[in-house]
Design a protein around this motif. Structure first.
Motif, mmCIF file in Angstrom:
data_model
loop_
_atom_site.group_PDB
_atom_site.id
_atom_site.type_symbol
_atom_site.label_atom_id
_atom_site.label_comp_id
_atom_site.label_asym_id
_atom_site.label_seq_id
_atom_site.Cartn_x
_atom_site.Cartn_y
_atom_site.Cartn_z
ATOM 1 N N GLY A 91 0.807 -1.219 0.000
ATOM 2 C CA GLY A 91 0.000 0.000 0.000
ATOM 3 C C GLY A 91 0.841 1.271 0.000
ATOM 4 N N ALA A 92 2.127 1.117 0.188
ATOM 5 C CA ALA A 92 2.970 2.302 0.391
ATOM 6 C C ALA A 92 3.450 2.903 -0.925
ATOM 7 C CB ALA A 92 4.166 1.939 1.259
ATOM 8 N N ALA A 93 3.709 4.204 -0.865
ATOM 9 C CA ALA A 93 4.333 4.900 -1.989
ATOM 10 C C ALA A 93 5.836 4.644 -1.929
ATOM 11 C CB ALA A 93 4.070 6.400 -1.870
ATOM 12 N N VAL A 94 6.490 4.746 -3.079
ATOM 13 C CA VAL A 94 7.951 4.738 -3.045
ATOM 14 C C VAL A 94 8.400 6.189 -2.899
ATOM 15 C CG1 VAL A 94 8.147 4.750 -5.594
ATOM 16 C CG2 VAL A 94 10.101 4.065 -4.187
ATOM 17 N N VAL A 95 9.345 6.405 -2.005
ATOM 18 C CA VAL A 95 9.848 7.763 -1.786
ATOM 19 C C VAL A 95 11.311 7.822 -2.229
ATOM 20 C CG1 VAL A 95 10.187 9.632 -0.129
ATOM 21 C CG2 VAL A 95 8.284 8.022 0.171
ATOM 22 N N LEU A 96 11.567 8.717 -3.181
ATOM 23 C CA LEU A 96 12.921 8.874 -3.722
ATOM 24 C C LEU A 96 13.504 10.210 -3.286
ATOM 25 C CD1 LEU A 96 12.124 7.756 -7.402
ATOM 26 C CD2 LEU A 96 12.878 6.306 -5.489
ATOM 27 N N ASP A 97 14.814 10.316 -3.394
ATOM 28 C CA ASP A 97 15.476 11.599 -3.141
ATOM 29 C C ASP A 97 15.693 12.309 -4.468
ATOM 30 O OD1 ASP A 97 16.081 11.508 -0.229
ATOM 31 O OD2 ASP A 97 17.170 9.692 -0.808
ATOM 32 N N PRO A 114 1.189 6.328 -17.321
ATOM 33 C CA PRO A 114 1.653 7.463 -16.523
ATOM 34 C C PRO A 114 1.230 7.284 -15.068
ATOM 35 C CG PRO A 114 0.235 8.185 -18.356
ATOM 36 C CD PRO A 114 0.197 6.697 -18.342
ATOM 37 N N LEU A 115 2.107 7.623 -14.152
ATOM 38 C CA LEU A 115 1.771 7.561 -12.728
ATOM 39 C C LEU A 115 1.828 8.965 -12.155
ATOM 40 C CD1 LEU A 115 3.810 4.506 -11.332
ATOM 41 C CD2 LEU A 115 1.389 4.578 -11.972
ATOM 42 N N PRO A 116 0.909 9.263 -11.235
ATOM 43 C CA PRO A 116 1.002 10.556 -10.562
ATOM 44 C C PRO A 116 2.207 10.550 -9.627
ATOM 45 C CG PRO A 116 -0.740 9.212 -9.591
ATOM 46 C CD PRO A 116 -0.207 8.439 -10.749
ATOM 47 N N ALA A 135 -0.151 2.148 -4.450
ATOM 48 C CA ALA A 135 -1.324 1.331 -4.110
ATOM 49 C C ALA A 135 -2.114 1.079 -5.390
ATOM 50 C CB ALA A 135 -2.184 2.060 -3.080
ATOM 51 N N GLY A 136 -2.430 -0.158 -5.662
ATOM 52 C CA GLY A 136 -3.187 -0.469 -6.865
ATOM 53 C C GLY A 136 -2.319 -0.656 -8.092
ATOM 54 N N VAL A 137 -1.039 -0.324 -7.989
ATOM 55 C CA VAL A 137 -0.146 -0.538 -9.133
ATOM 56 C C VAL A 137 0.356 -1.972 -9.092
ATOM 57 C CG1 VAL A 137 2.053 0.113 -10.186
ATOM 58 C CG2 VAL A 137 0.546 1.887 -9.244
ATOM 59 N N ASP A 138 0.215 -2.652 -10.215
ATOM 60 C CA ASP A 138 0.608 -4.041 -10.289
ATOM 61 C C ASP A 138 1.984 -4.118 -10.943
ATOM 62 O OD1 ASP A 138 0.400 -6.705 -9.993
ATOM 63 O OD2 ASP A 138 -0.893 -7.028 -11.751
#
Ligand code: BES
Ligand code: ZN
Length: 640
Positions: A91-97, A114-116, A135-138
């Motif tokens: 469910g988590a977002a990926v967080v990049l620097d 495209p992803l937001p 979340a929801g991305v396969d």
């Protein structure tokens, strides 16, 4: 600050086995690499890294695929980074620097949809967090389409005038400590190791090199790279320029501009032996090739241990191999730093202190005890000088970098106090046991990122607990957690240095300069002599020294820099030849270690010196890498 933050819950998919060697990047069999596919286990829980926005316990980047075009006209790298993720929390977002200067154009998902994405507020030090909700991305691969700008601090674009050839431009990157995020959007923490591959498009007349085990030119202007070992992101590096290669030994070559490459080959001819020495001590070299790239003089460091391809300043090409300890140092990082990496920048001494220790062992094995002793004594006197200047809180091996640039930790404490601690352990437990201990440390932590606490536990278990009698002779807490240099710091002895000191005393008491055997001295001896010339020494005495030994014309950058600082500190105005040499050195060389003391000395030499510092800096600043600019802007209180 506690660097180690244990996970609230075990997260098996994050911790367990990070499998690498699963890449299916096809390269021709002719592509040279001795690296084989292997599985690498990373088992330790992750330390919290306050210098990254990443949340790798939720989603972790494990492989990066770069496709970048170098546009020398616009001074941009443009293309994409595809990131293969390990998603522990679906469910988590990926967080990049994302650092200053890097512009995110779009993000796409596993099916190219495209992803937001959301770019959070930029921290002046860390840059911005780039969050991509998943979340929801396969699937587990996302692609960030982006470009760098001239504000990307890792990247330096050099004009042809800044190269030896003077015809072609040059580009190189410098990732350590937290600059990789200014040219690649990823989780820029030394605890998040990644494998990578890259396709680099560059002008056909130039050569592209990376810190990768495999390299292949697949079409004119296109070069493919693969690094199939998990490395810390700060070790991803790129250089593009007019470069040629000379083989030194079966596993080692030097790359440099055509005008420089022969000199570099001769200077570094011992590198094969250095590698063999290190392997004998600490186990197999796991990176395939060990090549050296000699950069143009703007490079802000002496050397940078980019895996498979050390980046080095041309200022170590003294012509007599007297400054090659720096190569021993960068090579040593193949074990201490690249194989076993500091988990956070607070643990920086695990990289540098260990490396200085190993460097000393290589120098001793190749060039003898006396040379190693001399170089160590000089470093220790630098350490004492720095301790006198640093606040107590910065004299501690395990650093507190809360809210600070990890660059602040790049002091002699991490390097030379760190190495002294290991030399003290060696002294107590004996070389044989200590060598076995270090070899085991590297073997058991290969491809892991480690904390100071982990090292101390290992030390306790493997060395101290086994021999309480010897263990009682060292106060580990005092060495690691307290300021200053413990009294039991081993100081090597050098008879030759006693003779140098005697010659200096004679000179300072008015003796004939002709009696100084300067030309017969090693570089370390010359630096010992110069290192203790008092600030108040009369200019005429210095003139006499210069007339006899041509210090202002020295081709040895260490001697020249020490000499120029002595001249400035002896008072302005400088003799014309000295002033001219100073200006040409400061406008050509970008190595921060030389620039800082010289500008500082000028800046402290009264209004005339201050004005001179600013006049030269105005000319030179556009030619310096952002790393050097940052330090000097602060030193000179410079605002553009
Ligand atoms: N890894 C360092 C350089 C570095 C450290 C760059 C921290 C950015 C942040 C490299 O191995 C190094 O220590 N270089 C020294 C030379 C060495 C012989 C002490 C340098 O460049 O002066
Ligand atoms: Zn180093």
């Amino acid at each position: 600050m506690s660097a180690r933050q244990s996970l609230p819950l075990p997260v098996p998919s994050r911790v367990g086995l990070a499998l690498v060697g699963l890449l299916t990047v096809a390269l021709s069999p002719g592509c040279r690499s001795t690296a084989t596919r292997q599985q690498v286990a990373t088992t330790a829980p992750m330390a919290h890294d306050q210098h990254s926005h990443a949340r790798p316990t939720e989603v972790q980047v494990r492989h990066v695929t770069l496709d970048l075009t170098a546009d020398f006209g616009q001074e941009t790298l443009r293309g994409s980074a595809s990131l293969q993720l390990v998603r522990s929390d679906l469910g988590a977002a990926v967080v990049l620097d994302v650092g200053d200067g890097l512009v995110v154009d779009a993000v796409s998902g596993p099916d190219d949809q495209p992803l937001p994405f959301a770019l959070g507020a930029a921290d002046p030090l860390l840059g911005a967090p780039l969050s991509i909700p998943l979340a929801g991305v396969d699937g587990d691969t996302i692609t960030v389409h982006y470009h760098t700008t001239p504000a990307s601090k890792a990247v330096q674009w050099l004009d042809p005038e800044q190269t030896a050839g003077g015809v072609h431009p040059f580009l190189y990157t410098q990732g350590q400590a937290i600059l990789t995020r200014t040219w690649i959007p990823l989780q820029d923490s030394p605890g998040v190791r990644v494998t990578y591959d890259a396709t680099i498009h560059a002008p056909t007349e130039l050569t592209a090199l990376m810190s990768a085990a495999k390299r292949e030119v697949t079409a004119p202007g296109t070069t493919r790279f693969v690094m199939d070992r998990p490395i810390a992101p700060y070790l991803i590096a790129l250089a593009i320029g007019d470069l040629s290669e000379r083989e030194i030994s079966p596993r080692c070559a030097v790359w440099a501009e055509p005008k420089t490459v022969e000199r570099a080959r001769a200077e570094f001819r011992d590198v094969g032996d250095m590698l063999a020495t290190c392997e004998q001590l600490y186990g197999t070299y796991t990176w395939g090739r060990y090549d050296i790239l000699v950069l143009p003089p703007a490079f802000p460091f002496g050397g940078m241990e980019n895996p498979c391809l050390t980046f080095a300043t041309p200022t170590i090409l003294a012509g007599d191999r007297s400054l090659v300890a720096l190569i021993a140092h960068e090579l040593a990082h193949s074990w201490s730093g690249n194989l076993v990496t500091n988990a956070t920048w607070a643990d920086f001494w695990l990289n540098e202190g260990f490396t200085v220790y190993v460097e000393g062992r290589i120098v001793e094995a190749l060039y003898g005890k006396e040379r190693a002793a001399q170089e160590t004594i000089n470093s220790l006197s630098g350490l004492r000088d720095e301790i006198a200047e640093l606040p107590e809180s910065d004299q501690i091996l395990h650093l507190d970098l809360t809210g600070r640039d990890p660059d602040d930790g790049m002091t002699a404490i991490a390097y030379d106090k760190g190495a002294a601690f290991l030399r003290r352990l060696e002294q107590i437990f004996g070389r044989e046991r200590f060598d076995a201990f270090l070899a085991k440390w590297f073997a058991e932590h290969a491809f892991q990122s480690v904390t100071t606490a982990e090292f101390l536990t290992f030390l306790d278990r493997e060395l101290l607990a086994a021999d309480p009698q010897r263990a009682a002779r060292i106060d580990v807490h005092r060495w690691v957690k307290e300021p200053g240099l413990p009294e039991d710091c081993p100081v090597p002895e050098s008879r030759q240095f006693d003779a140098v000191d005697a010659a200096r005393n004679l000179f300072l008491s008015g003796g004939d300069v002709g009696a100084i055997p300067f030309d017969a001295w090693t570089t370390a001896e010359a630096l010992r002599f110069l290192g203790e010339i008092p600030v108040g020494t009369a200019a005429e005495r210095l003139d006499a020294l210069d007339a006899r030994f041509h210090l202002t014309d020295s081709g040895n950058s260490e001697i020249l820099a020490a000499w120029l600082e002595i001249r400035i500190r002896a008072g302005l105005p400088l003799p014309e030849a000295v002033a001219g040499r100073l200006e040409s050195f400061l406008t050509r060389v970008g190595r921060r270690k030389f620039l800082t003391p010289l500008y500082r000395a000028l800046n402290e030499a009264g209004p005339e010196g201050e004005a001179e510092a600013r006049r030269i800096y105005a000319i030179a600043r556009p030619r310096y890498h952002a790393v050097s600019r940052g330090t000097l802007d602060t030193l000179l209180d410079w605002t553009e």
